[in-house]
Design a protein around this motif. Sequence first.
Motif, PDB file in Angstrom:
ATOM      1  N   TYR A  25     -25.738  12.220   7.993  1.00 39.16           N
ATOM      2  CA  TYR A  25     -25.562  11.142   7.029  1.00 39.16           C
ATOM      3  C   TYR A  25     -26.852  10.317   6.984  1.00 39.16           C
ATOM      4  O   TYR A  25     -27.758  10.522   7.790  1.00 39.16           O
ATOM      5  N   GLY A  26     -26.893   9.427   6.068  1.00 46.35           N
ATOM      6  CA  GLY A  26     -28.126   8.695   5.762  1.00 46.35           C
ATOM      7  C   GLY A  26     -28.892   8.213   6.963  1.00 46.35           C
ATOM      8  O   GLY A  26     -30.027   8.642   7.230  1.00 46.35           O
ATOM      9  N   TYR A  27     -28.251   7.333   7.736  1.00 44.32           N
ATOM     10  CA  TYR A  27     -28.986   6.721   8.826  1.00 44.32           C
ATOM     11  C   TYR A  27     -29.302   7.727   9.923  1.00 44.32           C
ATOM     12  O   TYR A  27     -30.289   7.576  10.658  1.00 44.32           O
ATOM     13  N   ARG A  31     -32.869   8.238  11.588  1.00 43.27           N
ATOM     14  CA  ARG A  31     -33.063   8.200  13.031  1.00 43.27           C
ATOM     15  C   ARG A  31     -33.795   9.429  13.510  1.00 43.27           C
ATOM     16  O   ARG A  31     -34.699   9.355  14.347  1.00 43.27           O
ATOM     17  N   ARG A  34     -37.466   9.284  12.596  1.00 45.63           N
ATOM     18  CA  ARG A  34     -38.182   8.354  13.451  1.00 45.63           C
ATOM     19  C   ARG A  34     -38.364   8.941  14.837  1.00 45.63           C
ATOM     20  O   ARG A  34     -39.433   8.799  15.438  1.00 45.63           O
ATOM     21  N   ASP A  43     -35.970   3.083   5.435  1.00 48.24           N
ATOM     22  CA  ASP A  43     -34.591   3.547   5.218  1.00 48.24           C
ATOM     23  C   ASP A  43     -34.349   3.859   3.752  1.00 48.24           C
ATOM     24  O   ASP A  43     -33.835   4.920   3.391  1.00 48.24           O
ATOM     25  N   ALA A  44     -34.717   2.893   2.914  1.00 51.63           N
ATOM     26  CA  ALA A  44     -34.400   3.039   1.502  1.00 51.63           C
ATOM     27  C   ALA A  44     -35.076   4.266   0.923  1.00 51.63           C
ATOM     28  O   ALA A  44     -34.510   4.953   0.072  1.00 51.63           O
ATOM     29  N   TYR A  47     -32.983   7.281   1.890  1.00 55.34           N
ATOM     30  CA  TYR A  47     -31.737   7.351   1.126  1.00 55.34           C
ATOM     31  C   TYR A  47     -32.007   7.787  -0.302  1.00 55.34           C
ATOM     32  O   TYR A  47     -31.287   8.608  -0.883  1.00 55.34           O
ATOM     33  N   ARG A  72     -18.350   8.084   6.189  1.00 54.65           N
ATOM     34  CA  ARG A  72     -19.751   8.465   6.104  1.00 54.65           C
ATOM     35  C   ARG A  72     -19.946   9.585   5.105  1.00 54.65           C
ATOM     36  O   ARG A  72     -19.156  10.501   5.019  1.00 54.65           O
ATOM     37  N   LYS A  73     -21.063   9.474   4.404  1.00 56.22           N
ATOM     38  CA  LYS A  73     -21.422  10.502   3.420  1.00 56.22           C
ATOM     39  C   LYS A  73     -22.421  11.429   4.081  1.00 56.22           C
ATOM     40  O   LYS A  73     -23.575  11.062   4.323  1.00 56.22           O
TER      41      LYS A  73
ATOM     42  N   GLY B  35     -23.001   5.276   0.184  1.00 56.47           N
ATOM     43  CA  GLY B  35     -22.889   5.264   1.638  1.00 56.47           C
ATOM     44  C   GLY B  35     -23.623   4.099   2.271  1.00 56.47           C
ATOM     45  O   GLY B  35     -23.842   4.076   3.483  1.00 56.47           O
ATOM     46  N   ALA B  38     -22.048   1.987   5.197  1.00 52.55           N
ATOM     47  CA  ALA B  38     -22.010   2.693   6.478  1.00 52.55           C
ATOM     48  C   ALA B  38     -23.405   2.767   7.091  1.00 52.55           C
ATOM     49  O   ALA B  38     -23.603   2.475   8.269  1.00 52.55           O
ATOM     50  N   ASP B  39     -24.363   3.160   6.280  1.00 51.83           N
ATOM     51  CA  ASP B  39     -25.706   3.315   6.822  1.00 51.83           C
ATOM     52  C   ASP B  39     -26.275   1.991   7.296  1.00 51.83           C
ATOM     53  O   ASP B  39     -26.941   1.916   8.334  1.00 51.83           O
ATOM     54  N   ASP B  42     -24.915   1.052  10.594  1.00 53.26           N
ATOM     55  CA  ASP B  42     -25.609   1.745  11.682  1.00 53.26           C
ATOM     56  C   ASP B  42     -26.936   1.078  11.988  1.00 53.26           C
ATOM     57  O   ASP B  42     -27.303   0.890  13.149  1.00 53.26           O
ATOM     58  N   GLU B  46     -27.954  -0.716  15.473  1.00 53.69           N
ATOM     59  CA  GLU B  46     -29.054  -0.258  16.315  1.00 53.69           C
ATOM     60  C   GLU B  46     -30.138  -1.309  16.491  1.00 53.69           C
ATOM     61  O   GLU B  46     -30.699  -1.473  17.563  1.00 53.69           O
ATOM     62  N   TYR B  58     -35.683  -3.569  -0.843  1.00 58.52           N
ATOM     63  CA  TYR B  58     -34.899  -2.393  -0.482  1.00 58.52           C
ATOM     64  C   TYR B  58     -34.458  -1.640  -1.723  1.00 58.52           C
ATOM     65  O   TYR B  58     -34.597  -0.425  -1.823  1.00 58.52           O
ATOM     66  N   GLU B  61     -37.357   0.144  -3.338  1.00 54.07           N
ATOM     67  CA  GLU B  61     -37.753   1.350  -2.610  1.00 54.07           C
ATOM     68  C   GLU B  61     -36.742   2.465  -2.842  1.00 54.07           C
ATOM     69  O   GLU B  61     -37.098   3.625  -3.068  1.00 54.07           O
ATOM     70  N   LEU B  62     -35.470   2.097  -2.798  1.00 52.06           N
ATOM     71  CA  LEU B  62     -34.396   3.059  -3.008  1.00 52.06           C
ATOM     72  C   LEU B  62     -34.522   3.687  -4.389  1.00 52.06           C
ATOM     73  O   LEU B  62     -34.461   4.908  -4.559  1.00 52.06           O
ATOM     74  N   ALA B  65     -37.630   6.010  -4.549  1.00 50.23           N
ATOM     75  CA  ALA B  65     -37.461   7.281  -3.837  1.00 50.23           C
ATOM     76  C   ALA B  65     -36.493   8.191  -4.561  1.00 50.23           C
ATOM     77  O   ALA B  65     -36.592   9.415  -4.499  1.00 50.23           O
TER      78      ALA B  65
END
Lengths: 112, 351
Positions: A25-27, A31, A34, A43-44, A47, A72-73, B35, B38-39, B42, B46, B58, B61-62, B65
């Motif tokens: 999934y995305g994050y 991770r 990284r 992140d963006a 995604y 979660r996707k 999503g 959820a992301d 996370d 973290e 954000y 950028e999203l 991309a």
Amino acid sequence: MDTTQLLKGVLDLAVLAVVDAEDGYGYDVVRRLRAGGLDDVGDASVYGTLRRLYAAGALTSYVVPSDEGPHRKYYGITPVGRSQLKRQRDDWHTFSSTVSRILQGTPEGATA
Amino acid sequence: MNTVSISPEVLDFAAAVRQELSDLSSDEREELVGGLDADLSDLVAERGTGALGDPVEYARELRAAAGLPAQGRGRTRQPLLQRLAGLLDRAHARWDRSVTGLPGGPWELLVSLQPVWWVLRAYVACQTVDIVLGDGGWDMRWVPSLMGWGIPVLTVAVLVSTQIGRGRWWPGRTSRVGERLLLLVLNLFAIGMVPVVSASLPHLGYGDAYLSEQYWSDREGLTNDGTAVTNVFPYDAEGRPLVGVQLYDQDGQPLAVDPDLPDDRGEVTWTYPWTNVNGTVWNTFPMPVAPDAEGFWERMESPWTSTTPPQLPEPPAASVPPASSPAVDGTRRDRATGDRGREQSRGDRRG
């Protein structure tokens, strides 16, 4: 040239490679990128890249329900994605060795 | 969707991002941010809520991309800066296109002379500071004086200018719009000051005049509002012109004119002074003048016996308005009477 510029060129390739190794999934993808050493990746950007690759048919997606947190996707790679990955991987090898050769050929400190 | 475990910061952030993408269709938006909750959770789990950052950035950028076009209307300060940077880049590119490849390569020549510009702008900067701090006003010397610090300051300025020109100290390769604009403005200012500074520097051709001015201003002579006085035309109180008036100042010194000072038009009037028992006097007016340029040499020998002797010049006016003062009344000539006598003695004591 800072790494942002370099990264933009190869983010597709990196994301495909990560998802190819294992669905994520995305994050999770962020991770893993990284952890692989790409600290600067945003992140963006990841995604957005996932979404774009999905729209292009290189990735497939499915939702995994969860009890503790939000659903979660997940993304997985498709055959289209695999062939794109292979093609881009070869391109990258050619490109990076060419650039390395050029860098070795010029004296140190001279600007390109 | 189970929203219980999503923190409020995440929800706020996600809502802001959705807001930024409101120009997209709901399907597209949902694809992008489906999503996100959820992301982001996370991410926060973290690295803490501080890692959330700016939702506008954000979303941008999203969107980039994902290959979607940027939002239509520029709203905040950032698009303006980007537009400015784009403008600078385009102007720079257009300039490059027009000047490269000209026959003879004038631009390439100028580029190779860039170090000369670095030195010149440092020099101009120092001279400008010299003007502003006002050591000699607009009279400048080739090396700025700067209260004695001219040479070291000039050296440092040249060094700084060169390093800036090479991009070593500032602004460097990753130049932001503000810095580029500042550098551009400073360069334009320096260009503008070049003619100003060069006009203020002493020119070799006028060196003689400069020295002569110094010489003349050291000599004595009457001046009126800065211009030299070469002759005086006295009138009495009734406004009638007088001849043969001897003038002295408050210290008893003769009010002399400098015979060699040029007048406003730069011409020297040849005046011929009166004489008394001691010799020539330059304080008796009006002084006869040479009638014209002719006969100049003859007059040099012995003016009064030449064929064109000097003559009393015509006063500027046949008569002037009568003037009066309470200290003096109409019968001042009569000093023998009692009142006048008292006034006279009072005047004497004052004098």
